[in-house]
Design an enzyme around this catalytic site. Structure first.
Site, short mmCIF file in Angstrom:
data_model
loop_
_atom_site.label_atom_id
_atom_site.label_comp_id
_atom_site.label_asym_id
_atom_site.label_seq_id
_atom_site.Cartn_x
_atom_site.Cartn_y
_atom_site.Cartn_z
N LYS A 97 0.86 -1.19 0.00
CA LYS A 97 0.00 0.00 0.00
C LYS A 97 0.89 1.24 0.00
O LYS A 97 1.66 1.45 0.95
CB LYS A 97 -0.90 0.01 1.24
CG LYS A 97 -2.06 0.99 1.14
CD LYS A 97 -3.11 0.51 0.15
CE LYS A 97 -4.43 1.26 0.33
NZ LYS A 97 -5.45 0.77 -0.63
N THR A 150 -4.26 -4.88 0.61
CA THR A 150 -3.53 -3.64 0.82
C THR A 150 -4.33 -2.70 1.72
O THR A 150 -3.75 -1.89 2.45
CB THR A 150 -3.21 -2.94 -0.51
OG1 THR A 150 -4.41 -2.56 -1.16
CG2 THR A 150 -2.40 -3.86 -1.42
N HIS A 171 24.48 23.26 -11.78
CA HIS A 171 25.48 24.13 -12.40
C HIS A 171 25.09 25.61 -12.30
O HIS A 171 23.93 25.98 -12.48
CB HIS A 171 25.66 23.76 -13.87
CG HIS A 171 26.18 22.37 -14.07
ND1 HIS A 171 27.43 21.98 -13.66
CD2 HIS A 171 25.60 21.28 -14.64
CE1 HIS A 171 27.62 20.71 -13.98
NE2 HIS A 171 26.52 20.25 -14.56
#
Length: 305
Positions: free
Chosen positions: A12, A57, A259
């Site tokens: 889950k 679940t 950068h």
């Protein structure tokens, strides 16, 4: 040729759990995103649709919320261990469980200069992470606790160089002795299994203090090391974390190089002495490292992600 089910797991995902401690006038808050993953002999569910071995679940979700009350959340690592051990010990077909947790930070609001007892603001640049795996039934159980952080952005305006690198016919990068170095760090550190005992996570061990100590070691190295490369910085950060918290067995670091390019103002007749930069978020160099003690066995490869 045969086609087989080569692997499977289920669980889950992203259960948003907010737990308040309200037994005193000064309330406490823990804000989590919890995912459970179970492994075991669930092949029949995939191959024939037979669900007789499957713990729903939805049940996993209910346990996650119920344990936030019944067990409490004195530390996120202990809460995750309680959940993983519950699923392995109480559910016959489950042979291993993994609990992943993201922790969202809150800071107490200040009213008239004083901290408020039950009001917070979202704070912190990073998300704290916890991943716990438990495999094997009680009495022959192996557990691993991995703490970490992500979205932790650090930057320094000097103290970093990059030169003497390989050059070929496609190289355009100019060596530099002074550059901006910035990254959004993703780090995880696995604790020595010796600090995880049968009933709790490291009796006498404070995972919250360890988290702050490791994060502090990262920042100190990033700030103070005269860096010849982001790779060198990662090595020193990982080593410092283990030296600062000896219970750490392994540190994994991933650092995208955020950068910053010096913007050309000379064409306008203006000198730019390392003051104005263009921040470019992609493409970026992705630097990764694993720093480990050599006296602690590695985590099971099956649970690598």
């Amino acid at each position: 040729m045969a086609i087989v089910l080569a692997g499977h797991q289920y669980g889950k995902a992203e259960n948003r759990v907010v737990r308040f401690q309200r037994d005193t006038p000064r309330h406490e808050i823990v804000d989590l995103n919890v995912t459970s993953t179970l492994r075991g002999d669930f092949a029949d569910a995939y191959l024939t649709g037979d669900q007789t071995k499957v713990l729903p679940t939805d049940t996993q979700k209910n346990v996650i919320y119920a344990f936030a009350k019944e067990k409490g959340i004195t530390s996120v690592e202990r809460y995750a261990l309680d959940l993983a051990r519950h699923f392995v010990d109480r559910t016959g077909p489950v042979t291993a469980a993994r609990i992943d947790v993201d922790v969202y930070p809150w800071t107490r609001a200040r009213v008239a200069g004083e901290e408020h007892d039950h009001t917070w603001t979202r704070s912190g640049s990073e998300v704290r992470t916890v991943a716990v795996t438990v495999s094997g039934k009680r009495g022959a159980q192996e557990a691993h606790v991995v703490a970490g952080l992500k979205e932790f952005t650090v930057l320094k305006s000097t103290g970093s160089s990059f030169r003497d690198f390989l050059v070929d016919e496609y190289t355009t990068l100019t060596p530099t002795d002074d550059r901006v170095m910035a990254t959004s760090l993703v780090a995880s550190w696995r604790y020595d299994p010796a600090v995880i005992d049968a009933g709790d996570f490291g009796a006498g061990f404070d995972p919250d203090a360890a988290y702050e100590a490791v994060k502090g070691a990262f920042v100190t190295q990033f700030a103070t090391l005269p860096s010849l490369a982001l790779q060198q910085t990662l090595w020193h950060m990982g080593r410092a974390a283990i030296e600062t918290v000896p219970e750490v067995a392994e540190v994994r670091l991933a650092a995208p190089n955020k950068h910053h390019f010096l913007y050309d103002l000379q064409r306008f007749g203006t000198e730019n002495a390392g003051e104005v930069f263009h921040a470019d978020d992609r493409p970026y160099g992705l630097i990764q490292a694993v720093v480990a003690r050599d006296d602690v066995p590695p985590a099971p490869a099956a649970w690598e992600r």
